[in-house]
Design a protein around this motif. Structure first.
Motif, mmCIF file in Angstrom:
data_model
loop_
_atom_site.group_PDB
_atom_site.id
_atom_site.type_symbol
_atom_site.label_atom_id
_atom_site.label_comp_id
_atom_site.label_asym_id
_atom_site.label_seq_id
_atom_site.Cartn_x
_atom_site.Cartn_y
_atom_site.Cartn_z
ATOM 1 N N GLU A 14 4.215 -19.203 -18.481
ATOM 2 C CA GLU A 14 3.941 -20.335 -17.610
ATOM 3 C C GLU A 14 5.068 -20.468 -16.590
ATOM 4 O O GLU A 14 6.243 -20.333 -16.912
ATOM 5 N N ALA A 129 1.748 -17.426 -6.266
ATOM 6 C CA ALA A 129 0.669 -16.479 -6.559
ATOM 7 C C ALA A 129 0.705 -15.199 -5.732
ATOM 8 O O ALA A 129 0.215 -14.155 -6.176
ATOM 9 N N ASP A 214 -1.080 -15.573 -13.697
ATOM 10 C CA ASP A 214 -1.350 -16.488 -14.806
ATOM 11 C C ASP A 214 -2.811 -16.917 -14.729
ATOM 12 O O ASP A 214 -3.288 -17.336 -13.669
ATOM 13 N N ALA A 216 -6.064 -19.301 -15.572
ATOM 14 C CA ALA A 216 -6.512 -20.627 -15.964
ATOM 15 C C ALA A 216 -7.815 -20.504 -16.743
ATOM 16 O O ALA A 216 -8.451 -19.443 -16.769
ATOM 17 N N VAL A 321 -7.267 -19.164 -6.797
ATOM 18 C CA VAL A 321 -6.370 -19.855 -7.716
ATOM 19 C C VAL A 321 -6.505 -21.356 -7.573
ATOM 20 O O VAL A 321 -7.014 -21.868 -6.573
ATOM 21 N N GLU A 324 -2.196 -25.044 -9.266
ATOM 22 C CA GLU A 324 -0.988 -24.641 -9.977
ATOM 23 C C GLU A 324 -0.692 -23.156 -9.770
ATOM 24 O O GLU A 324 0.234 -22.613 -10.375
ATOM 25 N N LYS A 326 -2.717 -20.728 -10.668
ATOM 26 C CA LYS A 326 -3.315 -19.954 -11.753
ATOM 27 C C LYS A 326 -4.689 -19.438 -11.330
ATOM 28 O O LYS A 326 -5.436 -20.116 -10.609
#
Length: 464
Positions: A14, A129, A214, A216, A321, A324, A326
């Motif tokens: 994270e 990102a 990452d 989601a 994304v 955040e 993600k």
């Protein structure tokens, strides 16, 4: 023709977008730039994004909604190199100083942070990102094109679309080069493709220390949530656009020469009946192979998130994304307003394969070289096409023996209205959801029989 629907990637660490914005310093690559000059197309469809002609030197190292009224053209977001000028734009420096960050070139635009002390949400998402999104170039003896990809691991596994690495189904052995957000160039090989859901995994040679994306939980995405699309539209890498999720349960059908020959992945394992394409407003031409695609009898149906973030040819395989930074989806398609327009482009209807589906498929490809897909064991058609039906959903025209549908107790005349908790509006929705599930997984159904609603469970078969 009826429609029959009949070791994993480790958790990623994270880190917040704001932290990345505060920490990150991404030096611009040294490169020569040219502006894209798209060649006009006779039919709006997929257009290959311009490829760099002067490359940087290689370094050493839900809810469902009614389908849209009127005619739209769904176009894949891969761009094509033939007839285009080259373009390469690097990520501008973001060093946290009080001075404006330098752009990558005075002939192009990178990501410029003029005031690091007052970074907005989109800038922070971009800083977080962008290092996890790459530009992919594929070349065969007769064609070439480029798209985007999402980094899955530090050692260079990358997720993208099948149509990016196969040039719209034209080749299975394209030469692939990948450019990182910092300008580093890699050769790459195909780990495996999944034409059923238009996903593929490639492996970068000699890669290390890359920044994985990452993921989601796409099942928790809501209509109205912020979304940011990242990729290389029109051959412009490191491009960021923003919008909202405009639908969470859309299904689209794609004519695809990359689909397995002889398999009607649009739906039907085991039945012959009405083809529901006649009532669909969607048209989908794969990039660079438009005429071949229109002549193809094969099709795939996929469940997608819909966004109004600007997505254009070249975004294929790139990231959608959340706020955040993600991943919530892999960009795959856009809708354009007319089948006769000369060039495809964003009109505020973009589509992305949900991250939960993409992650499952990627895990299976990395482990086994291929992905599995569920099989219902029934022939279905839109209930709206069946006289006398009063329930919207997927009408069971035939049940195949020893399949999941028979196990669930489904019979001819039943109308499936939900699959695994997702609303089913027609046979396209049902096929897309069944294909999204893994072979051998347990599925739940809600169906209507004689005006009464029932629930059932069954173990899905395997799409061969």
């Amino acid at each position: 023709m009826s429609n029959d629907i009949g070791s994993p990637i480790p958790p990623l660490p994270e880190r917040s977008a704001q932290d990345a914005a505060a920490e990150g310093a991404y030096p611009p690559p040294t490169a020569t730039y040219q502006s894209p000059n798209p060649a006009p197309a006779s039919q709006p469809s997929y257009q290959w994004a311009p490829q760099p002609q002067n490359e940087p030197k290689k370094k050493d190292r839900s809810t469902g909604g009614a389908k849209l009224a009127g005619l739209v053209v769904v176009a894949a977001l891969i761009g094509g190199g033939v007839g285009f000028g080259g373009a390469w734009l690097g990520l501008a420096a973001f060093d946290g100083s009080d001075e404006p960050a330098a752009v990558a070139s005075n002939t192009g635009q990178g990501i410029t942070i003029n005031n690091p002390d007052d970074v907005n949400e989109t800038a922070a998402v971009a800083a977080s990102a962008l290092p996890s999104v790459v530009t992919i170039e594929a070349q065969s003896s007769s064609a070439g094109g480029s798209g985007s990809g999402v980094v899955l691991s530090e050692d260079g596994y990358v997720l993208t679309n099948t149509h990016v690495v196969t040039l719209g189904g034209a080749t299975s052995d394209a030469q692939i080069r990948v450019t990182g957000s910092d300008g580093t160039l890699y050769d790459a090989t195909i780990v495996g493709t999944d034409p059923i859901y238009d996903l593929a995994v490639i492996k970068l040679e000699g890669a290390s220390g890359m920044t994985p994306m990452d993921f989601a939980d796409s099942s928790k995405v809501n209509i109205g949530d912020n979304s940011v699309a990242i990729g290389a539209p029109m051959g412009l890498p490191n491009t960021v656009t923003t919008g909202v999720i405009s639908n969470t349960n859309r299904s689209i059908e794609i004519q695809s020469s990359a689909a397995p020959e002889g398999d009607d992945t649009g739906g039907g394992q085991g039945g012959e009946g009405e083809d529901d394409n006649s009532q669909s407003p969607w048209f989908f031409d794969l990039p660079g192979q438009e005429e071949q695609q229109r002549q193809s009898a094969e099709s795939i149906k996929i469940a997608v998130l819909q966004t109004d973030a600007a997505i254009n040819p070249g975004n294929s395989g790139g990231a959608l994304v959340d706020d955040e930074g993600k991943l919530i989806g892999i960009n795959v398609a856009i809708a354009t307003g007319s089948s006769s327009s000369e060039e495809g482009g964003s009109i505020g209807l973009g589509f992305a394969i949900p991250s939960n589906i993409a992650e499952r498929v990627a895990n299976e490809i990395i482990e086994d070289g291929q992905a599995t897909h569920g099989l219902l064991g029934a022939s279905v058609t839109p209930s709206s096409a069946v006289e006398g039906t009063t329930t919207t959903g997927a009408y069971i025209a035939e049940v195949v023996g020893d399949g999941a549908a028979e196990e669930a107790g489904l019979k001819k005349g039943d109308v499936i209205t939900q699959f695994n908790g997702v609303r089913v509006n027609d046979s396209v929705d049902l096929t897309a959801q069944v294909r999204a599930a893994a072979a051998g997984s347990e599925a739940t159904f809600v169906y209507v029989r004689d005006g009464e609603e029932h629930e059932a469970t069954a173990t899905l078969g395997t799409l061969e």
